[in-house]
Write an enzyme that holds these catalytic residues in place. Structure first.
Site, PDB file in Angstrom:
ATOM      1  N   GLN A 104      30.130  -5.739 118.950  1.00  0.00           N
ATOM      2  CA  GLN A 104      28.847  -7.267 118.208  1.00  0.00           C
ATOM      3  C   GLN A 104      27.450  -7.184 118.687  1.00  0.00           C
ATOM      4  O   GLN A 104      27.215  -7.383 119.599  1.00  0.00           O
ATOM      5  CB  GLN A 104      29.489  -8.934 119.360  1.00  0.00           C
ATOM      6  N   PHE A 105      26.627  -6.717 117.707  1.00  0.00           N
ATOM      7  CA  PHE A 105      25.799  -6.177 117.476  1.00  0.00           C
ATOM      8  C   PHE A 105      24.534  -6.540 117.300  1.00  0.00           C
ATOM      9  O   PHE A 105      23.866  -6.912 118.786  1.00  0.00           O
ATOM     10  CB  PHE A 105      25.053  -5.262 116.130  1.00  0.00           C
ATOM     11  N   THR A 106      24.990  -8.675 117.165  1.00  0.00           N
ATOM     12  CA  THR A 106      24.262  -9.480 117.680  1.00  0.00           C
ATOM     13  C   THR A 106      23.879 -10.261 118.519  1.00  0.00           C
ATOM     14  O   THR A 106      22.799 -10.883 119.434  1.00  0.00           O
ATOM     15  CB  THR A 106      24.511 -11.225 116.315  1.00  0.00           C
TER      16      THR A 106
END
Length: 144
Positions: free
Chosen positions: A78-80
């Site tokens: 989950q890069f966010t």
């Protein structure tokens, strides 16, 4: 390194219509990797996640961890999660690790989990469709 963990009765992740990971009772782990993260942080976060007591005992109290209830984990990159959202109306992504480093640590974290209990994964950097039934709902943010 950040883990947004959700206690689930079921969860699945699909990429291009194909299920890449699916679990019943356990934890959906959304994993965010930051620039300064390393293997030591990944190992510490894995230990915290797998021993975090958020499952109910016979008295209805959150006293059991995912291993004690014979649960599974589904790890999704989950890069966010490391995004800077303190100001403005658009997130900044300068805190996130370079994709090569993030994938390496995502795989390392997931491999550590696999050594402890049944583990499924999403696909790093893919456009994933995640479905879940949050049990509770129970959701926690863990960071090391």
């Amino acid at each position: 390194m950040i883990a947004l963990i959700q206690r689930v009765s079921e969860a699945a992740v699909k990429v291009d219509g194909e299920i890449t990971g699916e679990i019943n009772q356990g934890l959906l782990i959304l994993l965010g990797v930051e620039k300064e993260d390393d293997e030591a942080k990944a190992k510490r976060l894995m230990e915290r996640v797998l021993t975090y007591r958020i499952f109910e005992d016979q008295d209805g109290k959150m006293n059991l961890n995912v291993q004690q209830v014979n649960g599974s984990v589904l790890v999704v990159s989950q890069f966010t999660l490391p995004a800077d959202t303190k100001k403005g109306t658009r997130p900044g992504f300068s805190k996130g690790a370079h994709p090569v480093d993030a994938e390496r640590l995502y795989d390392y974290f997931s491999d550590l989990c696999e050594g402890k209990l049944h583990t499924q994964r999403g696909r790093f950097a893919a456009d994933m469709k995640v479905s879940l039934v949050n049990d509770g709902p129970v959701t926690f943010w863990l960071q090391v």
